[in-house]
Design a protein around this motif. Structure first.
Motif, PDB file in Angstrom:
ATOM      1  N   VAL A 389    -146.295 -17.291  36.045  1.00  0.00           N
ATOM      2  CA  VAL A 389    -147.338 -16.626  35.250  1.00  0.00           C
ATOM      3  C   VAL A 389    -148.390 -17.600  34.719  1.00  0.00           C
ATOM      4  O   VAL A 389    -149.278 -17.192  33.962  1.00  0.00           O
ATOM      5  N   GLY A 392    -152.071 -16.644  35.320  1.00  0.00           N
ATOM      6  CA  GLY A 392    -152.438 -15.468  34.548  1.00  0.00           C
ATOM      7  C   GLY A 392    -152.612 -15.766  33.073  1.00  0.00           C
ATOM      8  O   GLY A 392    -153.518 -15.249  32.414  1.00  0.00           O
ATOM      9  N   LEU A 393    -151.749 -16.616  32.543  1.00  0.00           N
ATOM     10  CA  LEU A 393    -151.871 -16.999  31.137  1.00  0.00           C
ATOM     11  C   LEU A 393    -153.120 -17.849  30.913  1.00  0.00           C
ATOM     12  O   LEU A 393    -153.836 -17.682  29.917  1.00  0.00           O
ATOM     13  N   ARG A 396    -156.293 -16.226  30.229  1.00  0.00           N
ATOM     14  CA  ARG A 396    -156.429 -15.731  28.847  1.00  0.00           C
ATOM     15  C   ARG A 396    -156.597 -16.869  27.852  1.00  0.00           C
ATOM     16  O   ARG A 396    -156.635 -16.628  26.633  1.00  0.00           O
ATOM     17  N   MET A 404    -147.063 -18.619  25.525  1.00  0.00           N
ATOM     18  CA  MET A 404    -146.405 -17.653  26.387  1.00  0.00           C
ATOM     19  C   MET A 404    -145.389 -16.808  25.615  1.00  0.00           C
ATOM     20  O   MET A 404    -145.387 -15.565  25.717  1.00  0.00           O
ATOM     21  N   GLU A 411    -146.394  -8.382  23.413  1.00  0.00           N
ATOM     22  CA  GLU A 411    -146.705  -7.422  24.470  1.00  0.00           C
ATOM     23  C   GLU A 411    -145.489  -6.771  25.115  1.00  0.00           C
ATOM     24  O   GLU A 411    -145.597  -5.680  25.676  1.00  0.00           O
ATOM     25  N   TRP A 478    -143.704  -7.470  32.265  1.00  0.00           N
ATOM     26  CA  TRP A 478    -144.662  -8.420  31.680  1.00  0.00           C
ATOM     27  C   TRP A 478    -144.981  -9.524  32.679  1.00  0.00           C
ATOM     28  O   TRP A 478    -146.142  -9.924  32.829  1.00  0.00           O
ATOM     29  N   LYS A 481    -147.352  -8.375  35.360  1.00  0.00           N
ATOM     30  CA  LYS A 481    -148.699  -8.255  34.841  1.00  0.00           C
ATOM     31  C   LYS A 481    -149.465  -9.573  34.954  1.00  0.00           C
ATOM     32  O   LYS A 481    -150.630  -9.592  35.378  1.00  0.00           O
ATOM     33  N   TYR A 482    -148.799 -10.671  34.600  1.00  0.00           N
ATOM     34  CA  TYR A 482    -149.492 -11.972  34.590  1.00  0.00           C
ATOM     35  C   TYR A 482    -149.365 -12.727  35.905  1.00  0.00           C
ATOM     36  O   TYR A 482    -150.132 -13.650  36.178  1.00  0.00           O
TER      37      TYR A 482
END
Length: 485
Positions: A389, A392-393, A396, A404, A411, A478, A481-482
């Motif tokens: 991830v 993806g992190l 952001r 994380m 979330e 989760w 998603k990332y």
């Protein structure tokens, strides 16, 4: 004393920014959220989910009225049972007279650090308390970073390299200290000469040089070894311990082997460092994990005869700190070990079977979405690596393990501690995953009704470990998603 005055200097300078145990602070934070009514899947704290064995609680009731101070090293009856316990399960011969019983092995680990004359070697990732304890004890620590590919276990090569680096660092430090002392001596001599000239004195000058202080070339080292691992959940094999023992024997390294999870190996066997390095291993353990008696505060340490001076120092320190381990607990546990060995063995087996099944489930499910890590082999933990991830992190603006785990809590309602608390770099995306947030009493009762060779299916976990299952499924979503899955 006056009010509203800033009392500076009350705390040792090296402890001015110290903090409480990270895992305990985190646990209190999560419990507060749960108390407020929030649904949180708490994978951040390693406390046994199971009830204390019934034979122990019955024995404790029998001795609840006892209150006298006991011998500093513990009652002989308990120490004799501990010798039998380790002979049976670890095939090692301990000595009754070389055991110290205390209110938890954590207390003994600190006292060993505090009384030991030398520096510490600490493989990382490591339990959150070792490093702060070393600071309290005023000890210098050499962190040795281990590799995920080796199950986060220290190798003989890593230990050898760390010792060589340590020696180079100490030589440089000793040289620097000597140069500083020589410079200070030169200045003193110049000041003395000037004073003489001013006063017209003709007395000799004290130009002697003090020895280098700080023990930079102490020949002893203390290696903190955790087996089975916390936070890793992995176990050392026979050949791995043998290789480490050879290095330790050659380089004057004493081993403090913390084996608090040894009775919870999923293979139902355990390799003990004291079997490979009997003359240089201090074995610590207790009843917080396998017997689920964390709040009873009962642990112990065994010293080999060769380390008798250190044994005496710890024993004496015990007399000045905790006096003795709790009286009812000592008598009660001794009786349970003496009279209920078969019941306790069945309890260990059943707890380990449940932990094995739920640990394997967590590993399988998270692996299915690209989360890597070494499968747990004992106890309550494993260390999943969420590298999948990272991109993806980063999109952001989140780049650390703490970023994380904060996002996971906000979330996905999943509480995890980043590996930074366990001495890994801040950018590392591993966590310690504690798979024990379920009703252990119900799960244990269900297992007791099954045949001994029964395999625990995912259906069993859905019925008796549902909170872990739901939390893992939340975490999987989760990750997807990332990770862009």
């Amino acid at each position: 004393m006056k009010e509203n005055v800033a009392y500076e200097g009350l705390v040792r300078a090296d402890l001015a920014n110290s903090a409480a145990s990270a895992n305990l602070i985190f646990n209190e934070k999560v419990k507060a959220l749960i108390k407020e009514g929030r649904q949180v899947y708490h994978f951040g704290f390693g406390q046994s989910p199971f009830p204390i064995p019934e034979c122990m609680t019955k024995a404790l009731k029998e001795y609840a009225h006892t209150h006298a101070y006991l011998p500093m090293t513990g009652i002989p009856e308990l120490r004799e049972e501990l010798v039998r316990l380790h002979a049976r399960y670890d095939n090692v011969g301990l000595c009754v007279d070389n055991l110290v019983v205390a209110p938890g092995s954590k207390e003994l680990i600190y006292l060993i650090m505090a009384t030991f004359s030398g520096d510490l070697l600490l493989p990382a990732p490591a339990w959150t308390t070792y490093s702060p304890q070393s600071r309290l004890a005023g000890k210098r620590v050499k962190i040795i970073h281990t590799e995920q590919a080796n199950g986060w276990k220290l190798t003989a090569q890593e230990l050898t390299k760390a010792l060589e680096e340590k020696e180079e660092e100490e030589e440089e430090e000793a040289t620097r200290k000597m140069e500083e002392e020589e410079e200070a001596t030169r200045k003193r001599e110049e000041e003395e000469e000037q004073r003489k000239r001013r006063e017209g004195e003709e007395r000799g000058v004290n130009g002697g040089r003090n020895g280098v202080e700080g023990g930079f070339n102490s020949k002893w080292r203390l290696l903190i070894l955790t087996n089975p691992g916390n936070p890793s959940g992995t176990c050392y094999k026979d050949q791995e311990l043998q290789a480490l023992s050879e290095v330790c024997r050659l380089r004057n390294v004493i081993v403090l082997s913390d084996e608090i999870y040894a009775r919870l190996t999923f293979s139902r066997s355990h390799e003990c460092m004291a079997k490979h390095y009997p003359e240089g291993t201090i074995l610590t353990s207790g009843f917080s994990k396998w017997a689920s008696a964390g709040g009873w505060r009962l642990g112990y340490a065994h010293f080999p005869p060769t380390l008798h001076p250190l044994f005496n120092a710890v024993k004496n320190a015990a007399s000045h700190t905790y006096s003795c381990a709790p009286t009812p607990m000592q008598y009660g546990v001794a009786k349970a070990l003496r009279e209920n060995g078969q019941e306790l063995e069945q309890y260990m087996d059943n707890c380990s079977k449940i932990l094995n099944a739920i640990g394997d489930y967590c590993y399988r499910e998270l692996s299915s979405v690209g989360v890597k890590g070494a499968r747990s082999e004992a106890g309550y933990y494993y260390m999943p690596d969420f590298e999948v991830v990272r991109a993806g992190l980063k999109a952001r603006g989140w780049t650390t393990g703490d970023h994380m785990t904060k996002a996971m809590l906000e979330e996905a309602d999943v509480a995890l501690m980043s590996s930074h608390a366990f001495l890994r770099p801040p950018q590392d995306l591993c966590t310690r995953f504690c798979f024990v947030c379920f009703d252990g009493a119900k799960a244990l009762k269900a297992v007791e009704s099954l045949p001994p060779d029964a395999t625990l299916s995912d259906d069993f976990l859905n019925q008796y470990c549902l909170s872990v299952v739901q939390g893992v499924q939340n975490l999987k979503e989760w990750v997807k998603k990332y990770a862009g899955n």
